[in-house]
Design an enzyme around this catalytic site. Structure first.
Site, PDB file in Angstrom:
ATOM      1  N   ASN A  10       0.877  -1.164   0.000  1.00 30.89           N
ATOM      2  CA  ASN A  10       0.000   0.000   0.000  1.00 30.89           C
ATOM      3  C   ASN A  10       0.918   1.218   0.000  1.00 30.89           C
ATOM      4  O   ASN A  10       1.450   1.588   1.036  1.00 30.89           O
ATOM      5  CB  ASN A  10      -0.898  -0.028   1.250  1.00 30.89           C
ATOM      6  CG  ASN A  10      -1.735   1.239   1.368  1.00 30.89           C
ATOM      7  OD1 ASN A  10      -1.789   2.039   0.427  1.00 30.89           O
ATOM      8  ND2 ASN A  10      -2.374   1.423   2.508  1.00 30.89           N
ATOM      9  N   LYS A  12       0.198   4.232  -0.449  1.00 29.12           N
ATOM     10  CA  LYS A  12      -0.456   5.454   0.052  1.00 29.12           C
ATOM     11  C   LYS A  12      -0.120   6.618  -0.891  1.00 29.12           C
ATOM     12  O   LYS A  12       0.020   6.394  -2.093  1.00 29.12           O
ATOM     13  CB  LYS A  12      -0.022   5.728   1.494  1.00 29.12           C
ATOM     14  CG  LYS A  12      -0.212   4.487   2.369  1.00 29.12           C
ATOM     15  CD  LYS A  12      -0.129   4.750   3.834  1.00 29.12           C
ATOM     16  CE  LYS A  12      -0.333   3.436   4.587  1.00 29.12           C
ATOM     17  NZ  LYS A  12      -0.394   3.599   6.018  1.00 29.12           N
ATOM     18  N   HIS A  95      -9.805   1.605   4.209  1.00 27.50           N
ATOM     19  CA  HIS A  95      -8.567   1.765   4.981  1.00 27.50           C
ATOM     20  C   HIS A  95      -8.828   2.738   6.131  1.00 27.50           C
ATOM     21  O   HIS A  95      -9.602   3.684   5.981  1.00 27.50           O
ATOM     22  CB  HIS A  95      -7.448   2.289   4.071  1.00 27.50           C
ATOM     23  CG  HIS A  95      -6.113   2.258   4.742  1.00 27.50           C
ATOM     24  ND1 HIS A  95      -5.714   3.232   5.622  1.00 27.50           N
ATOM     25  CD2 HIS A  95      -5.118   1.343   4.692  1.00 27.50           C
ATOM     26  CE1 HIS A  95      -4.504   2.914   6.082  1.00 27.50           C
ATOM     27  NE2 HIS A  95      -4.124   1.777   5.535  1.00 27.50           N
ATOM     28  N   GLU A  97      -7.204   5.117   7.239  1.00 22.41           N
ATOM     29  CA  GLU A  97      -6.940   6.532   6.931  1.00 22.41           C
ATOM     30  C   GLU A  97      -8.117   7.149   6.183  1.00 22.41           C
ATOM     31  O   GLU A  97      -8.421   8.327   6.332  1.00 22.41           O
ATOM     32  CB  GLU A  97      -5.630   6.648   6.118  1.00 22.41           C
ATOM     33  CG  GLU A  97      -4.419   6.455   7.019  1.00 22.41           C
ATOM     34  CD  GLU A  97      -3.212   5.832   6.345  1.00 22.41           C
ATOM     35  OE1 GLU A  97      -3.114   5.857   5.106  1.00 22.41           O
ATOM     36  OE2 GLU A  97      -2.347   5.288   7.080  1.00 22.41           O
ATOM     37  N   GLU A 167      -6.099  -4.668  10.281  1.00 21.50           N
ATOM     38  CA  GLU A 167      -5.067  -3.663  10.529  1.00 21.50           C
ATOM     39  C   GLU A 167      -5.394  -2.894  11.805  1.00 21.50           C
ATOM     40  O   GLU A 167      -6.188  -1.948  11.779  1.00 21.50           O
ATOM     41  CB  GLU A 167      -5.006  -2.675   9.368  1.00 21.50           C
ATOM     42  CG  GLU A 167      -4.638  -3.291   8.044  1.00 21.50           C
ATOM     43  CD  GLU A 167      -3.970  -2.281   7.121  1.00 21.50           C
ATOM     44  OE1 GLU A 167      -2.844  -2.540   6.685  1.00 21.50           O
ATOM     45  OE2 GLU A 167      -4.559  -1.221   6.858  1.00 21.50           O
ATOM     46  N   GLY A 173       1.808   2.539  10.681  1.00 24.89           N
ATOM     47  CA  GLY A 173       2.771   3.634  10.542  1.00 24.89           C
ATOM     48  C   GLY A 173       3.398   4.073  11.849  1.00 24.89           C
ATOM     49  O   GLY A 173       4.023   5.128  11.921  1.00 24.89           O
ATOM     50  N   SER A 213       2.747  -1.871  10.395  1.00 22.70           N
ATOM     51  CA  SER A 213       4.196  -1.922  10.659  1.00 22.70           C
ATOM     52  C   SER A 213       4.813  -3.285  10.379  1.00 22.70           C
ATOM     53  O   SER A 213       5.758  -3.690  11.063  1.00 22.70           O
ATOM     54  CB  SER A 213       4.507  -1.455  12.089  1.00 22.70           C
ATOM     55  OG  SER A 213       4.097  -0.118  12.261  1.00 22.70           O
TER      56      SER A 213
HETATM   57  P1  PGA Z   1       2.331   0.468   7.603  1.00 24.91           P
HETATM   58  O1  PGA Z   1       0.915   0.691   6.873  1.00 24.91           O
HETATM   59  O2  PGA Z   1       2.886  -0.829   7.093  1.00 24.91           O
HETATM   60  O3  PGA Z   1       3.154   1.663   7.204  1.00 24.91           O
HETATM   61  O4  PGA Z   1       2.056   0.426   9.059  1.00 24.91           O
HETATM   62  C1  PGA Z   1       0.036  -0.380   6.660  1.00 24.91           C
HETATM   63  C2  PGA Z   1      -1.232   0.134   6.023  1.00 24.91           C
HETATM   64  O5  PGA Z   1      -1.667   1.238   6.359  1.00 24.91           O
HETATM   65  O6  PGA Z   1      -1.829  -0.531   5.162  1.00 24.91           O
END
Ligand code: PGA
Length: 252
Positions: A10, A12, A95, A97, A167, A173, A213
């Site tokens: 992903n 982003k 997601h 976000e 998640e 993140g 992460s």
């Molecule tokens: P990350 O993000 O691996 O940077 O924690 C995962 C995601 O948001 O899909």
């Protein structure tokens, strides 16, 4: 029943067209065969077409968002029909976000899941709890509510094309990963839920990923868990070497 592992990047809101092409050239020849693992990169919409042209047997391209209407006065939105016309197969839906920054509700997520399935796109449905919810022992309740609402109207046959990504929001993140045991507990709860909502066969076949992460240093342990079928990876998917390692970890 053996579920084929799936590793999804992903990206982003990262990478220009040139960065993205350089990445694809760097990984394309080294990716393991799709006989062993499915590899997907979910990239920014504006470069999807350029990347789809370079997708092959080992690499598929996905989008990070979609709107549920087919066309109309929705300035700035992209419809499922438009996505299919670029040749993408997968779309991230719901997601955290999108839920937190862009205020997407479970009702929106459900409409998006249904719209994807109607148009032959595979939704990667993201669910997960906040830190506060985990600390108040609400994790399973939150997951149940999200799964029930987000999959409303999805038939057992349609589930073949649905991927679920667990998640935990506090792990996205932040560098804080759920322990393998914690992540597996949640994924296995989701699998049981899918069994309750559908049947044993659907639950055995649905791929459930972990995200938050995940990186080469912790991936093997997470991927070793029986109910974790792969990863949805943000930060650690931006570097070709690290992403390749994660894809290879899925085949061990
Ligand atoms: P990350 O993000 O691996 O940077 O924690 C995962 C995601 O948001 O899909």
């Amino acid at each position: 029943m053996m579920r084929k592992p799936l590793m999804i990047a992903n990206w982003k809101m990262n990478k220009t067209r040139d960065d993205a092409l350089a990445f694809i050239y760097a990984v394309n020849d080294s990716l393991p065969s799709s006989e062993f693992v499915d590899t997907v990169i979910c990239a920014p919409t504006i470069i999807l077409r350029d990347l789809v042209k370079r997708q092959g047997d080992t690499l598929k391209i996905g989008a990070q968002n979609v709107f549920y209407e087919e066309n109309g006065a929705y300035t700035g939105e992209i419809s499922p029909v438009m996505l299919t016309s670029t040749g993408v197969e997968y779309v991230i839906v719901g997601h955290s976000e999108r839920r937190s920054i862009f205020h997407e509700t479970d009702e929106d997520v459900n409409k998006k899941v249904l719209a994807c399935l109607k148009h032959g796109l595979k939704p990667i449905l993201c669910i997960g709890e906040t830190l506060e919810e985990r600390e108040n022992d609400k994790t399973l309740e939150v997951l149940e509510s999200q799964i029930t609402k987000d999959l409303k109207g999805v038939s057992p046959e349609m589930m073949e094309n649905v991927i679920i990504a667990y998640e935990p929001i506090w792990a996205i993140g932040t560098g804080k990963t759920a322990t393998a045991k914690m992540a597996n507990e949640a994924c296995s709860f989701v699998r049981e839920l899918v069994k309750k909502l559908y049947n044993a066969a659907v639950s055995e076949e649905t791929r459930i990923l972990y995200g938050g992460s995940m990186k080469p240093a912790n991936a093997k342990e997470l991927l070793n868990e029986p109910d974790i079928d792969g990863g949805l990876v943000g930060g650690a998917s931006l570097d070709p070497e690290s992403f390749l390692e994660l894809v290879k970890d899925c085949t061990l």
